[in-house]
Design a protein around this motif. Sequence first.
Motif, PDB file in Angstrom:
ATOM      1  N   GLY A 278     106.136  88.469  58.420  1.00 37.51           N
ATOM      2  CA  GLY A 278     106.537  87.262  59.119  1.00 37.51           C
ATOM      3  C   GLY A 278     107.256  87.611  60.405  1.00 37.51           C
ATOM      4  O   GLY A 278     106.829  88.488  61.152  1.00 37.51           O
ATOM      5  N   TYR A 279     108.369  86.935  60.666  1.00 38.65           N
ATOM      6  CA  TYR A 279     109.209  87.293  61.812  1.00 38.65           C
ATOM      7  C   TYR A 279     110.273  88.274  61.312  1.00 38.65           C
ATOM      8  O   TYR A 279     111.401  87.890  60.976  1.00 38.65           O
ATOM      9  N   LEU A 280     109.894  89.533  61.223  1.00 32.77           N
ATOM     10  CA  LEU A 280     110.753  90.620  60.742  1.00 32.77           C
ATOM     11  C   LEU A 280     111.163  90.413  59.280  1.00 32.77           C
ATOM     12  O   LEU A 280     112.193  90.907  58.843  1.00 32.77           O
ATOM     13  N   TRP A 281     110.339  89.694  58.541  1.00 32.32           N
ATOM     14  CA  TRP A 281     110.443  89.569  57.088  1.00 32.32           C
ATOM     15  C   TRP A 281     109.191  90.175  56.463  1.00 32.32           C
ATOM     16  O   TRP A 281     108.080  89.977  56.956  1.00 32.32           O
ATOM     17  N   TRP A 282     109.364  90.881  55.335  1.00 32.47           N
ATOM     18  CA  TRP A 282     108.252  91.394  54.547  1.00 32.47           C
ATOM     19  C   TRP A 282     107.842  90.350  53.521  1.00 32.47           C
ATOM     20  O   TRP A 282     108.696  89.797  52.819  1.00 32.47           O
ATOM     21  N   LEU A 283     106.551  90.098  53.410  1.00 36.75           N
ATOM     22  CA  LEU A 283     106.035  89.099  52.484  1.00 36.75           C
ATOM     23  C   LEU A 283     105.141  89.804  51.464  1.00 36.75           C
ATOM     24  O   LEU A 283     104.217  90.525  51.833  1.00 36.75           O
ATOM     25  N   GLN A 284     105.413  89.602  50.174  1.00 33.51           N
ATOM     26  CA  GLN A 284     104.638  90.301  49.160  1.00 33.51           C
ATOM     27  C   GLN A 284     104.558  89.461  47.890  1.00 33.51           C
ATOM     28  O   GLN A 284     105.302  88.496  47.710  1.00 33.51           O
ATOM     29  N   THR A 285     103.635  89.856  47.022  1.00 35.13           N
ATOM     30  CA  THR A 285     103.555  89.288  45.685  1.00 35.13           C
ATOM     31  C   THR A 285     103.783  90.418  44.699  1.00 35.13           C
ATOM     32  O   THR A 285     102.984  91.359  44.606  1.00 35.13           O
ATOM     33  N   LEU A 286     104.903  90.371  44.002  1.00 35.08           N
ATOM     34  CA  LEU A 286     105.263  91.404  43.042  1.00 35.08           C
ATOM     35  C   LEU A 286     104.526  91.178  41.724  1.00 35.08           C
ATOM     36  O   LEU A 286     104.249  90.037  41.341  1.00 35.08           O
ATOM     37  N   LYS A 287     104.214  92.271  41.039  1.00 40.15           N
ATOM     38  CA  LYS A 287     103.567  92.198  39.741  1.00 40.15           C
ATOM     39  C   LYS A 287     104.624  92.431  38.663  1.00 40.15           C
ATOM     40  O   LYS A 287     105.280  93.468  38.627  1.00 40.15           O
ATOM     41  N   ALA A 288     104.785  91.453  37.795  1.00 39.33           N
ATOM     42  CA  ALA A 288     105.741  91.555  36.702  1.00 39.33           C
ATOM     43  C   ALA A 288     105.066  91.116  35.412  1.00 39.33           C
ATOM     44  O   ALA A 288     103.976  90.534  35.432  1.00 39.33           O
ATOM     45  N   ASP A 289     105.703  91.388  34.281  1.00 41.53           N
ATOM     46  CA  ASP A 289     105.118  91.035  32.988  1.00 41.53           C
ATOM     47  C   ASP A 289     104.844  89.543  32.878  1.00 41.53           C
ATOM     48  O   ASP A 289     103.892  89.118  32.226  1.00 41.53           O
ATOM     49  N   GLY A 290     105.659  88.765  33.525  1.00 37.04           N
ATOM     50  CA  GLY A 290     105.471  87.317  33.473  1.00 37.04           C
ATOM     51  C   GLY A 290     104.427  86.789  34.432  1.00 37.04           C
ATOM     52  O   GLY A 290     104.214  85.584  34.516  1.00 37.04           O
TER      53      GLY A 290
END
Length: 347
Positions: A278-290
């Motif tokens: 983004g504007y100096l933000w990291w955007l991600q989708t984390l993988k978790a058990d839920g």
Amino acid sequence: MLRYAPFAAVILCAGANARAAQFDAVTTAIEAGTFKQITSVVVARHGKVVYEHYFDQAGAEGLRNTRSVTKTVAGMLVGLAVERNMLRLDSPVLPHFPELRPLAAADPRKDKITVEDFLTMSSLLECDDDNQLSRGNEERMYLVEDWSRFAADLPIRGFPEWQPRPESSPYGRAWSYCTAGVALLGPLLERVTGQSVQEFAAANLFAPLGIDKVKWQLQPKGTAMTGGGLQLRSVDLMKQGQLYLDGGRRDGKQVISTTWVSRSIAPHAHARDDYNYGYLWWLQTLKADGGDVPAYSMAGSGGNKVFVLPAQDAVVVITTTNFQVRGAHPLSDKLLTTLILPALARP
């Protein structure tokens, strides 16, 4: 007045003991060295701190050098300048610095590089901190006195056939991690606001958040370094994440506009692996058990992270000194996904 003690978990809301027990596994694993040198973890949910623990001698009052987390703070300051009509996202940057124009004819494309290009790490400057051979690698910048001139003198980036050009890249921007561009935002802010970065930040960002203990790293020419090195307390890092989670509001006051928050955490470029930017933000989708966990984060060397987790209505701060540890960022992600998120999920 609360007194903080090193190595003690401090919980700041009712039902402290029950909630603290939820995070016993976090404390135990970190103290066992499973995640190397974690120095602090702060977790806030629904706007309240539910876990706060320090694993070094500095304790709650310690100023944490979270390196490039500073870049996201710089983005907040740019947003505040934009909102005050001191700057525009489409403003060309280098024309603000006529003294940096080279003696030879400059490439006219440089004069078209905008504020938004630096906010999204997608300027056309040949600047890549991930490539040791890059002319703009930050380690080369640190060898010279004038970091603004260093950025201004960089050549235009080339795009060989095996690399996508901006127009064929996701979101129309070719991304490369460039500290030099963000470092130039500090002098730019000083030009357009008429204040030092420290003064502008203190009055417009830190004071409204109740942040009164700050240490800026300075460039050799004296301007605050907006590309890294800002030191803040862990709870004050949490406040900045919470500010964005709350749409730019703090204690009923709009500190940063909801529009700027939304633009900042929207994808503008594709970065590394599964990250957008983004504007100096990291955007991600984390993988978790839920399942999948959408997140946006402030991130710095060593796996220093401020995670904002909208689905959980939570902010998680992880500070470290894992600067020489390979895979430090995945290590912090693992701490979040395997221990902290399960603790938050418990009733």
